[in-house]
Structure formats: structure tokens, C-alpha cells
Design a protein around this motif. Structure first.
Motif, short mmCIF file in Angstrom:
data_model
loop_
_atom_site.label_atom_id
_atom_site.label_comp_id
_atom_site.label_asym_id
_atom_site.label_seq_id
_atom_site.Cartn_x
_atom_site.Cartn_y
_atom_site.Cartn_z
N GLY A 67 -27.53 13.65 3.19
CA GLY A 67 -27.47 15.01 3.36
C GLY A 67 -28.45 15.43 4.34
O GLY A 67 -28.84 16.37 4.47
N SER A 68 -29.33 14.52 5.08
CA SER A 68 -30.45 14.90 5.85
C SER A 68 -30.04 15.07 7.08
O SER A 68 -30.97 15.49 7.93
N ARG A 111 -21.24 18.64 10.20
CA ARG A 111 -20.70 17.43 10.95
C ARG A 111 -20.06 16.43 10.01
O ARG A 111 -18.94 15.80 10.14
N SER A 112 -21.02 15.96 8.93
CA SER A 112 -20.64 15.01 7.83
C SER A 112 -19.44 15.66 7.39
O SER A 112 -18.46 14.75 6.94
N LEU A 113 -19.26 16.72 6.74
CA LEU A 113 -18.13 17.30 5.92
C LEU A 113 -16.98 17.10 7.05
O LEU A 113 -15.78 16.83 6.23
N GLU A 114 -17.02 17.42 8.18
CA GLU A 114 -15.75 17.66 8.96
C GLU A 114 -15.36 16.17 9.15
O GLU A 114 -14.22 15.57 8.95
N LEU A 115 -16.20 15.04 9.18
CA LEU A 115 -15.84 13.79 9.45
C LEU A 115 -15.24 13.22 8.02
O LEU A 115 -14.18 12.60 7.97
N GLY A 149 -24.94 10.40 14.15
CA GLY A 149 -26.17 9.25 14.03
C GLY A 149 -26.19 8.70 12.79
O GLY A 149 -25.09 8.79 11.96
N LYS A 150 -27.01 8.14 12.34
CA LYS A 150 -27.16 7.43 11.11
C LYS A 150 -27.35 8.28 9.84
O LYS A 150 -26.77 7.72 8.80
N SER A 151 -27.76 9.33 9.83
CA SER A 151 -28.06 10.13 8.97
C SER A 151 -26.47 10.53 8.34
O SER A 151 -25.96 10.38 7.13
N GLU A 152 -25.63 10.88 9.25
CA GLU A 152 -24.32 11.29 9.07
C GLU A 152 -23.66 9.96 8.75
O GLU A 152 -22.87 10.26 7.94
N LEU A 153 -23.74 8.94 9.41
CA LEU A 153 -23.05 7.73 8.95
C LEU A 153 -23.41 7.41 7.39
O LEU A 153 -22.68 6.84 6.73
N LEU A 154 -24.58 7.71 7.07
CA LEU A 154 -25.02 7.34 5.64
C LEU A 154 -23.99 8.08 4.74
O LEU A 154 -23.71 7.77 3.69
N ASP A 155 -23.98 9.37 5.01
CA ASP A 155 -23.02 10.30 4.09
C ASP A 155 -21.71 9.53 4.05
O ASP A 155 -21.21 9.91 3.10
#
Length: 255
Positions: free
Chosen positions: A8-9, A14-18, A77-83
Motif C-alpha cells: 500500500g505504499s 491504481r493498485s485497486l484498479e488493477l 512500479g514495484k510498489s503497485e506490483l507488490l500489492d
């Protein structure tokens, strides 16, 4: 053990959209055969085999045979990828139907929950390297929580108490998994097995016990620290015993 990543950093929206399927395909120029699913799968595989620190956009691009910029069309990026990686891992026991079904005895549900958590940590040791205090809730995380609450519904507890049961089980399991992981990491880093490590201390401990200063330790049985004792099963049984006492109190209150 040092935490190296925080869920969540990144760009949470964008993470939620994906995660919820509203933004998987890039707007233009996708590489044929490259999908968000492939990217996340490759990232999890790298983390499983080499550790979370090995996961980078550059490394992923090499693994997938594409340019680094191509990946940014799919994930920022990697932060969203981690999510996305966390939600992927959360979905594994759901797909394998390893959760206790709704209507099952709550004790079986707690045991199944603990078994699933421990299996997840053993399969994905990098999970212990992630600060999940702000986990972005994707479909698998939400579905898993729904299934856990349904399985625990028969306990007759208040909502905050049911959530606390889940937290207690997760915390207990993560500490057992951390102990296993740290022992394995220590053996790998030093080249010395646990047995050899403790054996090297034996002469010093024998002399210390002979002084009479540590009577409780000196009187422990030889198997007190033996690897044969199942600390996971013992601790889980005691947790369930405590939950059972509370369930009985709530039943009596209801009566």
C-alpha cells in the motif's frame, strides 16, 4: 528480521484498479503475449526462489523477454506490483478450496485457517519481509476474509472478537513461520547447521549448569528443546482452548 517492503505504499487507487480488473490492458502498444497476469506470476516466482529484493522491473523485463518500459504500460512500479503479488498469493488457498467450508465446526475452521497461513509462509518466505499493516484489499483478500468470517460465524462472537480471532491466529502462525525462516537463513548464511551450532555451546553450558546457579535449567529433561516437539500444534491447541472458553461464555450470556 528487517522489513524491506511495505504494501500500500504506491499509488493505491491504481493498485485497486488493477486488482479489481478496471485497468489491466495498457492504452497502447502492448507487447504480444505480455499480460498483467504473466507479469505478476513471474514476480511471485522470482520472489519465491530468490527473495523479494530480487524483484525489480528490470529483472522482470529480462525474465519476460521484453523491455522495461513495456512493463510500465501494465503496472506503475514495484510498489503497485507488490500489492498484486500479495493478492495473487492470497488467492491460492481459495482456488484450492483449502478453507473450512461455511457450517463446519469452528474449531476445524481455525485449524484450517492456521494450516493455510503456515503453508503460505512456507511456500512464499518473502511474505515475512513485507509490512502488511496497510494491505490493499483486492478480490482475493476480500473473498478470503469473507470465507473466514463465514466459517467462524458459529462461534457466536461479536464482530470485533471474530476479527481478533483471525488476527490472533495469523500472528501466532507468522511467528512460527518466522522462527523456521530465520533458522534456515542462519544455516545458509553461516554454513553451520542448527545441530552443530548448539553442539558448539555444549561445553560452556555444562560448566554453567554445574555451578548450581541455574537449577531450573539444569533439571530440564533432555528433550526439552528437542525438534520432535510440535510447537505449532501445541500452541494452536492452546489458542483454540482459549477461544472455546470465550465461546462458552458468550453462549451462557445468550442463554
Amino acid at each position: 528480521m528487517t522489513t524491506t517492503e511495505t504494501s500500500g505504499s504506491g499509488d493505491v487507487l491504481r493498485s485497486l484498479e488493477l486488482l479489481w480488473g478496471t485497468g489491466e490492458r495498457p492504452s497502447r502498444g502492448p507487447k504480444p503475449g505480455l499480460t498483467l497476469d504473466r507479469i505478476v506470476t513471474a514476480a511471485v516466482e522470482i520472489a519465491d526462489t530468490e527473495g523479494l529484493a530480487a524483484v525489480s522491473m528490470r529483472r522482470l523485463a529480462t525474465e519476460l523477454g521484453t523491455g522495461t518500459m513495456s512493463l510500465y504500460r501494465y503496472v506503475p512500479g514495484k510498489s503497485e506490483l507488490l500489492d498484486l503479488m500479495l493478492d495473487r498469493v492470497n488467492g491460492e488457498p481459495l482456488d484450492n478450496q483449502e478453507h473450512a467450508p461455511e457450517g463446519a465446526d469452528w474449531r476445524d475452521a481455525v485449524r484450517a485457517m492456521a494450516d493455510v497461513y503456515l503453508a503460505q509462509h512456507r511456500a512464499h518466505p518473502w511474505l515475512l519481509k513485507v509490512n502488511q499493516s496497510r494491505t490493499v484489499l483486492g478480490p482475493n483478500a476480500v473473498r478470503g476474509l469473507e470465507m473466514s468470517l463465514a466459517a467462524l460465524h458459529g462461534m457466536g462472537l461479536r464482530d470485533p472478537e471474530m476479527i481478533s480471532v483471525i488476527i490472533a491466529v495469523q500472528s501466532f502462525v507468522s511467528d512460527i513461520a518466522r522462527m523456521e525462516l530465520e533458522a534456515a537463513e542462519a544455516a545458509k548464511q553461516t554454513g553451520q547447521s542448527d545441530a552443530d551450532f548448539w553442539k558448539s555451546q555444549e561445553p560452556f553450558l555444562v560448566r554453567a549448569m554445574a555451578t548450581g546457579d541455574y537449577p531450573r535449567l539444569a533439571n530440564l529433561s533432555e528433550d526439552a528443546f528437542g525438534s520432535e516437539f510440535d510447537h505449532f500444534a501445541f500452541g494452536l491447541d492452546r489458542l483454540i482452548d482459549g477461544f472455546e472458553k470465550l465461546v462458552g461464555e458468550r453462549a451462557a450470556d445468550g442463554a
